[in-house]
Design a protein around this motif. Structure first.
Motif, mmCIF file in Angstrom:
data_model
loop_
_atom_site.group_PDB
_atom_site.id
_atom_site.type_symbol
_atom_site.label_atom_id
_atom_site.label_comp_id
_atom_site.label_asym_id
_atom_site.label_seq_id
_atom_site.Cartn_x
_atom_site.Cartn_y
_atom_site.Cartn_z
ATOM 1 N N ASP A 1 7.235 4.002 3.468
ATOM 2 C CA ASP A 1 8.175 2.902 3.739
ATOM 3 C C ASP A 1 7.949 1.753 2.757
ATOM 4 O O ASP A 1 8.869 0.966 2.497
ATOM 5 C CB ASP A 1 8.103 2.427 5.198
ATOM 6 N N VAL B 1 3.048 -6.327 2.942
ATOM 7 C CA VAL B 1 3.432 -5.179 3.767
ATOM 8 C C VAL B 1 2.282 -4.163 3.919
ATOM 9 O O VAL B 1 2.511 -2.993 4.173
ATOM 10 C CB VAL B 1 4.737 -4.517 3.229
ATOM 11 N N GLY B 2 1.073 -4.651 3.717
ATOM 12 C CA GLY B 2 -0.126 -3.839 3.955
ATOM 13 C C GLY B 2 -1.132 -4.710 4.707
ATOM 14 O O GLY B 2 -0.795 -5.811 5.166
ATOM 15 N N ASP C 1 0.849 -1.198 0.000
ATOM 16 C CA ASP C 1 0.000 0.000 0.000
ATOM 17 C C ASP C 1 0.887 1.251 0.000
ATOM 18 O O ASP C 1 0.908 1.996 0.969
ATOM 19 C CB ASP C 1 -0.948 -0.012 1.217
ATOM 20 N N ASP D 1 8.627 -1.895 6.207
ATOM 21 C CA ASP D 1 8.387 -2.792 5.071
ATOM 22 C C ASP D 1 9.695 -3.308 4.472
ATOM 23 O O ASP D 1 9.771 -4.462 4.027
ATOM 24 C CB ASP D 1 7.531 -2.067 4.016
ATOM 25 N N ASN E 1 -1.100 -2.462 10.035
ATOM 26 C CA ASN E 1 -1.513 -3.387 8.956
ATOM 27 C C ASN E 1 -2.513 -4.425 9.453
ATOM 28 O O ASN E 1 -3.469 -4.771 8.753
ATOM 29 C CB ASN E 1 -0.290 -4.115 8.369
ATOM 30 N N ASN F 1 -2.450 2.561 3.724
ATOM 31 C CA ASN F 1 -1.890 3.909 3.855
ATOM 32 C C ASN F 1 -2.646 4.894 2.969
ATOM 33 O O ASN F 1 -2.707 6.089 3.260
ATOM 34 C CB ASN F 1 -0.414 3.918 3.445
HETATM 35 CA CA CA Z 1 2.926 -0.730 4.107
#
Ligand code: CA
Ligand code: BDR
Length: 303
Positions: A12, A122-123, A8, A239, A165, A37
């Motif tokens: 980062d 990473v989201g 997202d 991330d 997250n 994000n």
């Molecule tokens: Ca992220």
């Protein structure tokens, strides 16, 4: 290693994508996008913009716009800026998204690269949960799932109990942990030990005048947030640390435990050990200075 980052972007996230492109052992074969994000269409636009800047022509498959549950969350504009890249507000729409939605793309890639594909999420975990729902073989086809999320042994960042997250789709996260693939969890337990400071960004910008300077510029907003809210003189390489864990597991100290996620109430999004569930490897400690050094070395090699 064949890698897809489910992302997202996000400041980062942008750093993590740049790192993955620069890392010689990583073959980045696609990005899947998710709300978090930013709104998902902003995540996809930012992902395509970044890939173009990095000179990499790979698919961007757009995923979930909302969490699985009924709760929706506003984008984290106060952390990542109104468009996801800090003070930068004019971001070009470059190219278009892949024909397949993210979950189908993940299922398809895991089938094609059976046992080899690493997905680094990473989201919020909505796309991963959707891929698991879509194909019962997805979990077995994946080589590994590496998640940036959770705060198992420390406090959260979006609430006292939860990391952003996981909080943004607690239901999806709990579903993933209920029958996880081979999974490594890279949470705040370690990512707040990888602080990247103003001087690190300046060094990066000097050595990588295009990409490094871009990351320094969009990060000013993010660094201000860390300073004002957390009293920290640096931002977590959240991330990027997860992407680094995909190939440099020996930099981390991990414990094995099952996990469950609170899906309602005051502790919404809390990640807690549950011995009744299949184990996940939870990163408990990290060579933080080593991660910062590795990130800089690799990203500094970009133009
Ligand atoms: Ca992220
Ligand atoms: C995570 O939340 C997002 O704001 C960051 O991009 C990262 O993935 C950190 O809690």
């Amino acid at each position: 290693m064949k890698l897809i980052i489910d992302t997202d972007p996000g400041i980062d996230d942008a750093m993590a994508i740049a790192y993955a492109v620069a890392a010689p052992e990583i073959d980045l074969i696609g990005l899947t996008t998710v709300f978090g994000n930013t709104h998902v269409h902003q995540s996809s636009r930012n992902a395509r913009f970044l890939l173009n800047k990095l000179g990499l022509d790979i698919p961007v498959a757009e995923g979930a716009a909302y969490p699985l549950g009924s709760d929706t969350h506003a984008p984290s504009e106060h952390v990542h800026g109104p468009e996801g890249f800090g003070d930068l507000t004019e971001i070009l729409e470059i190219g278009s998204n892949h024909d397949l939605p993210a979950a189908e793309f993940l299922v398809e890639m895991a089938r094609i690269h059976k046992g080899e594909l690493v997905v680094c999420a990473v989201g919020p975990l909505t796309n991963i949960a959707n891929a698991m729902r879509l194909d019962p073989e997805f979990t077995g086809n994946l080589g590994q799932l590496v998640i940036m999320g959770g705060a198992v042994f420390c406090s959260g960042n979006i609430t006292e109990h939860a990391e952003a997250n996981i909080y943004h789709d607690a239901l999806a996260a709990d579903e993933v942990f209920s029958a996880p693939p081979d999974t490594v969890l890279v949470g705040l337990d370690v990512t707040l030990k990888t602080l990247y400071e103003t001087a690190d960004f300046e060094d990066l910008a000097r050595r990588s005048p295009d990409m490094g300077a871009f990351l320094r510029d969009i990060s000013r907003f993010y660094l201000n947030f860390y300073r004002e809210v957390g009293g920290l003189e640096g931002c977590g390489l959240h991330d990027s640390t997860a992407v680094i864990a995909c190939s440099h597991g020996s930099m981390f100290n991990m414990v094995e435990t099952g996990l469950r996620v609170e899906t309602e109430g005051d502790r919404l999004g809390a990640t807690q050990p549950d011995p009744a569930r299949s184990v996940v490897r939870v990163c408990r400690n990290v060579d933080g200075a080593g991660v910062v050094r590795l990130f800089t070395e690799r990203v500094a090699s970009l133009p």
